[in-house]
Design a protein around this motif. Structure first.
Motif, PDB file in Angstrom:
ATOM      1  N   VAL A 251       0.853  -1.190   0.000  1.00  0.00           N
ATOM      2  CA  VAL A 251       0.000   0.000   0.000  1.00  0.00           C
ATOM      3  C   VAL A 251       0.887   1.237   0.000  1.00  0.00           C
ATOM      4  O   VAL A 251       1.765   1.384   0.855  1.00  0.00           O
ATOM      5  N   VAL A 252       0.644   2.117  -0.963  1.00  0.00           N
ATOM      6  CA  VAL A 252       1.465   3.318  -1.118  1.00  0.00           C
ATOM      7  C   VAL A 252       0.560   4.548  -1.138  1.00  0.00           C
ATOM      8  O   VAL A 252      -0.420   4.594  -1.887  1.00  0.00           O
ATOM      9  N   GLU A 253       0.895   5.515  -0.301  1.00  0.00           N
ATOM     10  CA  GLU A 253       0.183   6.796  -0.300  1.00  0.00           C
ATOM     11  C   GLU A 253       0.922   7.773  -1.212  1.00  0.00           C
ATOM     12  O   GLU A 253       2.156   7.826  -1.194  1.00  0.00           O
ATOM     13  N   ILE A 254       0.170   8.538  -1.988  1.00  0.00           N
ATOM     14  CA  ILE A 254       0.785   9.525  -2.876  1.00  0.00           C
ATOM     15  C   ILE A 254       0.130  10.885  -2.660  1.00  0.00           C
ATOM     16  O   ILE A 254      -1.032  10.984  -2.257  1.00  0.00           O
ATOM     17  N   ASP A 255       0.911  11.911  -2.928  1.00  0.00           N
ATOM     18  CA  ASP A 255       0.387  13.273  -2.788  1.00  0.00           C
ATOM     19  C   ASP A 255       1.390  14.223  -3.424  1.00  0.00           C
ATOM     20  O   ASP A 255       2.539  13.841  -3.711  1.00  0.00           O
ATOM     21  N   GLU A 256       0.973  15.443  -3.647  1.00  0.00           N
ATOM     22  CA  GLU A 256       1.874  16.472  -4.165  1.00  0.00           C
ATOM     23  C   GLU A 256       1.778  17.688  -3.250  1.00  0.00           C
ATOM     24  O   GLU A 256       0.735  17.930  -2.630  1.00  0.00           O
ATOM     25  N   SER A 257       2.873  18.424  -3.152  1.00  0.00           N
ATOM     26  CA  SER A 257       2.902  19.560  -2.236  1.00  0.00           C
ATOM     27  C   SER A 257       3.784  20.659  -2.807  1.00  0.00           C
ATOM     28  O   SER A 257       4.725  20.391  -3.566  1.00  0.00           O
TER      29      SER A 257
ATOM     30  N   ASP B 206     -11.764  12.050   0.227  1.00  0.00           N
ATOM     31  CA  ASP B 206     -12.183  13.407  -0.116  1.00  0.00           C
ATOM     32  C   ASP B 206     -11.707  14.362   0.977  1.00  0.00           C
ATOM     33  O   ASP B 206     -12.315  14.473   2.041  1.00  0.00           O
ATOM     34  N   HIS B 207     -10.608  15.065   0.705  1.00  0.00           N
ATOM     35  CA  HIS B 207     -10.025  15.946   1.719  1.00  0.00           C
ATOM     36  C   HIS B 207     -10.856  17.200   1.966  1.00  0.00           C
ATOM     37  O   HIS B 207     -10.618  17.902   2.950  1.00  0.00           O
ATOM     38  N   SER B 208     -11.802  17.472   1.095  1.00  0.00           N
ATOM     39  CA  SER B 208     -12.674  18.622   1.357  1.00  0.00           C
ATOM     40  C   SER B 208     -13.682  18.313   2.460  1.00  0.00           C
ATOM     41  O   SER B 208     -14.286  19.223   3.035  1.00  0.00           O
ATOM     42  N   ARG B 209     -13.830  17.015   2.775  1.00  0.00           N
ATOM     43  CA  ARG B 209     -14.800  16.602   3.796  1.00  0.00           C
ATOM     44  C   ARG B 209     -14.165  15.788   4.926  1.00  0.00           C
ATOM     45  O   ARG B 209     -14.568  15.916   6.085  1.00  0.00           O
ATOM     46  N   PHE B 210     -13.185  14.932   4.581  1.00  0.00           N
ATOM     47  CA  PHE B 210     -12.623  14.026   5.589  1.00  0.00           C
ATOM     48  C   PHE B 210     -11.097  13.975   5.452  1.00  0.00           C
ATOM     49  O   PHE B 210     -10.543  14.207   4.379  1.00  0.00           O
ATOM     50  N   PHE B 211     -10.451  13.633   6.556  1.00  0.00           N
ATOM     51  CA  PHE B 211      -9.033  13.283   6.510  1.00  0.00           C
ATOM     52  C   PHE B 211      -8.865  11.777   6.312  1.00  0.00           C
ATOM     53  O   PHE B 211      -7.843  11.325   5.790  1.00  0.00           O
ATOM     54  N   VAL B 212      -9.857  11.011   6.749  1.00  0.00           N
ATOM     55  CA  VAL B 212      -9.845   9.558   6.616  1.00  0.00           C
ATOM     56  C   VAL B 212     -11.161   9.136   5.974  1.00  0.00           C
ATOM     57  O   VAL B 212     -12.233   9.660   6.319  1.00  0.00           O
ATOM     58  N   ASN B 213     -11.089   8.199   5.039  1.00  0.00           N
ATOM     59  CA  ASN B 213     -12.297   7.717   4.376  1.00  0.00           C
ATOM     60  C   ASN B 213     -13.243   7.097   5.411  1.00  0.00           C
ATOM     61  O   ASN B 213     -12.851   6.181   6.142  1.00  0.00           O
ATOM     62  N   PRO B 214     -14.482   7.564   5.501  1.00  0.00           N
ATOM     63  CA  PRO B 214     -15.401   7.051   6.534  1.00  0.00           C
ATOM     64  C   PRO B 214     -15.779   5.588   6.342  1.00  0.00           C
ATOM     65  O   PRO B 214     -16.197   4.924   7.295  1.00  0.00           O
ATOM     66  N   HIS B 215     -15.613   5.060   5.145  1.00  0.00           N
ATOM     67  CA  HIS B 215     -15.969   3.665   4.879  1.00  0.00           C
ATOM     68  C   HIS B 215     -14.847   2.695   5.254  1.00  0.00           C
ATOM     69  O   HIS B 215     -15.101   1.503   5.425  1.00  0.00           O
TER      70      HIS B 215
ATOM     71  N   ILE C   6       8.530   4.013  -9.764  1.00  0.00           N
ATOM     72  CA  ILE C   6       8.837   3.750  -8.359  1.00  0.00           C
ATOM     73  C   ILE C   6       8.112   2.514  -7.823  1.00  0.00           C
ATOM     74  O   ILE C   6       8.658   1.773  -7.003  1.00  0.00           O
ATOM     75  N   CYS C   7       6.894   2.263  -8.278  1.00  0.00           N
ATOM     76  CA  CYS C   7       6.059   1.203  -7.694  1.00  0.00           C
ATOM     77  C   CYS C   7       6.038  -0.051  -8.562  1.00  0.00           C
ATOM     78  O   CYS C   7       6.107   0.024  -9.794  1.00  0.00           O
ATOM     79  N   GLU C   8       5.930  -1.190  -7.893  1.00  0.00           N
ATOM     80  CA  GLU C   8       5.750  -2.451  -8.601  1.00  0.00           C
ATOM     81  C   GLU C   8       4.335  -2.516  -9.184  1.00  0.00           C
ATOM     82  O   GLU C   8       3.403  -1.923  -8.623  1.00  0.00           O
ATOM     83  N   PRO C   9       4.156  -3.236 -10.290  1.00  0.00           N
ATOM     84  CA  PRO C   9       2.799  -3.394 -10.841  1.00  0.00           C
ATOM     85  C   PRO C   9       1.876  -4.048  -9.814  1.00  0.00           C
ATOM     86  O   PRO C   9       2.268  -4.970  -9.100  1.00  0.00           O
ATOM     87  N   GLY C  10       0.658  -3.563  -9.733  1.00  0.00           N
ATOM     88  CA  GLY C  10      -0.308  -4.114  -8.792  1.00  0.00           C
ATOM     89  C   GLY C  10      -0.283  -3.471  -7.423  1.00  0.00           C
ATOM     90  O   GLY C  10      -1.061  -3.863  -6.538  1.00  0.00           O
ATOM     91  N   THR C  11       0.594  -2.499  -7.221  1.00  0.00           N
ATOM     92  CA  THR C  11       0.654  -1.802  -5.929  1.00  0.00           C
ATOM     93  C   THR C  11      -0.632  -1.008  -5.700  1.00  0.00           C
ATOM     94  O   THR C  11      -1.127  -0.332  -6.606  1.00  0.00           O
ATOM     95  N   THR C  12      -1.167  -1.093  -4.495  1.00  0.00           N
ATOM     96  CA  THR C  12      -2.376  -0.347  -4.149  1.00  0.00           C
ATOM     97  C   THR C  12      -2.014   1.106  -3.858  1.00  0.00           C
ATOM     98  O   THR C  12      -1.149   1.378  -3.019  1.00  0.00           O
TER      99      THR C  12
ATOM    100  N   ARG D  90     -11.027   2.869   7.606  1.00  0.00           N
ATOM    101  CA  ARG D  90     -10.024   3.652   8.325  1.00  0.00           C
ATOM    102  C   ARG D  90      -8.632   3.511   7.723  1.00  0.00           C
ATOM    103  O   ARG D  90      -7.729   4.278   8.045  1.00  0.00           O
ATOM    104  N   GLU D  91      -8.448   2.535   6.845  1.00  0.00           N
ATOM    105  CA  GLU D  91      -7.146   2.322   6.218  1.00  0.00           C
ATOM    106  C   GLU D  91      -6.933   3.239   5.015  1.00  0.00           C
ATOM    107  O   GLU D  91      -5.817   3.358   4.521  1.00  0.00           O
ATOM    108  N   ILE D  92      -7.999   3.849   4.551  1.00  0.00           N
ATOM    109  CA  ILE D  92      -7.882   4.711   3.372  1.00  0.00           C
ATOM    110  C   ILE D  92      -7.653   6.148   3.839  1.00  0.00           C
ATOM    111  O   ILE D  92      -8.590   6.868   4.205  1.00  0.00           O
ATOM    112  N   HIS D  93      -6.393   6.542   3.852  1.00  0.00           N
ATOM    113  CA  HIS D  93      -6.013   7.904   4.243  1.00  0.00           C
ATOM    114  C   HIS D  93      -4.614   8.189   3.694  1.00  0.00           C
ATOM    115  O   HIS D  93      -3.910   7.281   3.230  1.00  0.00           O
TER     116      HIS D  93
END
Length: 384
Positions: free
Chosen positions: A215-221, A299-308, A270-276, A310-313
């Motif tokens: 599992v890989v988190e991505i973002d830009e800043s 959806d960062h306009s509403r949540f910091f963590v996906n309400p459905h 950077i990521c292996e194929p199939g990486t989440t 807790r692993e999706i953030h």
């Protein structure tokens, strides 16, 4: 004319002249011997005086001569002694002592020992100079040089204590003004060494970066300079970042824009194929499933963590942004050579698991030593 030369030797002008010359030579030789003996005694007296003055100067400069070393040991090859010397576990105890600093640099590979003289190709020995508390190489041909000469450190004109001090302060994120005040020196002395440190770590990090998986988190800043001349609200650099949760490794790269054509190739690299992949709802990520990457969003306009789930953030990469901007701006307010600083930050993040700062710093230095040994080996191959 002399008929019997043996009987009438005293009448031979040639023999008389030879005897006179011989006597004169004997007298001159004796005079030279007396003069040489007097010069030798004077040389010994001046050398003792010179060593006393040198020792006083060394002590005044803050060097410490190790009292535990036997005087007889100072006159013999100390390579075995240095390699077997026990070094304090704390790096801060090492840099307070010139002898330990030199031993540390040799044992960890920051300085590679010389075996042969560059002049005569003969075997050289490593000897301890009690006058300055440091090591010199000596050869039978008379060649002698400091153990840092003819190495990669020779261009920086720093002793082992100052080299290690700069290394520690830079890797721990000290400001340039803090390094300057501690060393009581100008930036010309330590800036070149900082450039070398950044270069070595940056090249190593890129070359040995593993493929991200799981599992890989991505973002830009946006990284903005603190320079007073910067226009208001102007974005200096856009940086794209990836964080792998399993091994807690991070990668950051400067990008010219945030378009799909720019970000997707970096993910594929950077990521292996199939990486989440987990990200916010930025439009450039919408086609990630088409490239073989399962994609979840928050959806960062509403949540910091996906309400459905807790692993999706993207909290880990967001925290990494905060630390990266804090550490880099301390040392690089105008964001010069930002990519090298990003590589440095990403490499240092692997040492954040240690509980105390002393252990973390010691691990940082030892990690750099391993990198530097690899760097020196590659430089030798290039030269050959």
């Amino acid at each position: 004319m002399i008929t019997d030369h043996n009987k009438d030797k005293n009448k031979c002008n040639h023999c008389i002249d030879s005897a006179n010359v011989k006597n004169e030579l004997l007298i001159v030789t004796k005079d030279h011997l007396y003069t040489t003996e007097a010069l030798d005694k004077e040389e010994q007296r001046l050398y003792k005086k010179y060593m006393k003055l040198r020792k006083r100067r060394a002590l005044a400069a803050g060097y410490k001569v190790i009292a535990t070393i036997d005087e007889d040991v100072l006159r013999v090859d100390m390579i075995d002694n240095v390699l077997k010397q026990e070094i304090p576990n704390s790096i801060f105890s090492v840099i307070t002592d010139q002898y330990y600093s030199s031993c540390f640099m040799i044992q960890t590979g920051l300085v590679q020992l010389k075996k042969h003289c560059s002049q005569c190709a003969g075997k050289v020995g490593l000897y301890f100079d009690s006058g300055i508390g440091d090591f010199n190489y000596k050869c039978k041909c008379g060649e002698m040089w400091n153990y840092l000469d003819k190495t990669i450190w020779k261009d920086y004109n720093l002793d082992s204590r100052r080299i290690l001090t700069i290394l520690i302060m830079f890797l721990t994120g000290c400001k340039p003004i803090e390094i300057k005040k501690l060393l009581i020196s100008s930036s010309r002395e330590y800036r070149p060494l900082e450039k070398l440190i950044k270069k070595v770590i940056s090249e190593y990090f890129v070359r040995n970066l593993p493929k991200f998986r799981g599992v890989v988190e991505i973002d830009e800043s946006a990284f903005r300079s603190k320079s007073k001349t910067r226009a208001k609200n102007k974005v200096d650099k856009w940086v794209f970042g990836l964080y792998e949760r399993e091994r807690k490794i991070v990668y950051m790269e400067i990008v010219k824009n945030r378009r799909e054509s720019t970000l997707i190739p970096i993910i594929q690299k950077i990521c292996e194929p199939g990486t989440t992949i987990i990200s916010d709802q930025w439009g450039s990520y919408n086609k990630l499933p088409d490239y073989g990457f399962p994609h979840y969003t928050v959806d960062h306009s509403r949540f910091f963590v996906n309400p459905h789930s807790r692993e999706i953030h993207t909290q880990d990469i967001e925290i990494s942004w905060g630390w990266a901007k804090y550490e880099i701006r301390r040392q690089n307010r105008i964001m010069h050579n930002l990519q090298e600083y990003l590589h440095l930050f990403c490499w240092k993040r692997q040492f954040k698991e240690y509980q105390d700062k002393v252990t973390e710093t010691t691990a940082l230095i030892k990690g750099f030593c391993e990198i530097f040994k690899d760097y020196q080996m590659r430089e030798k191959k290039i030269e050959n």
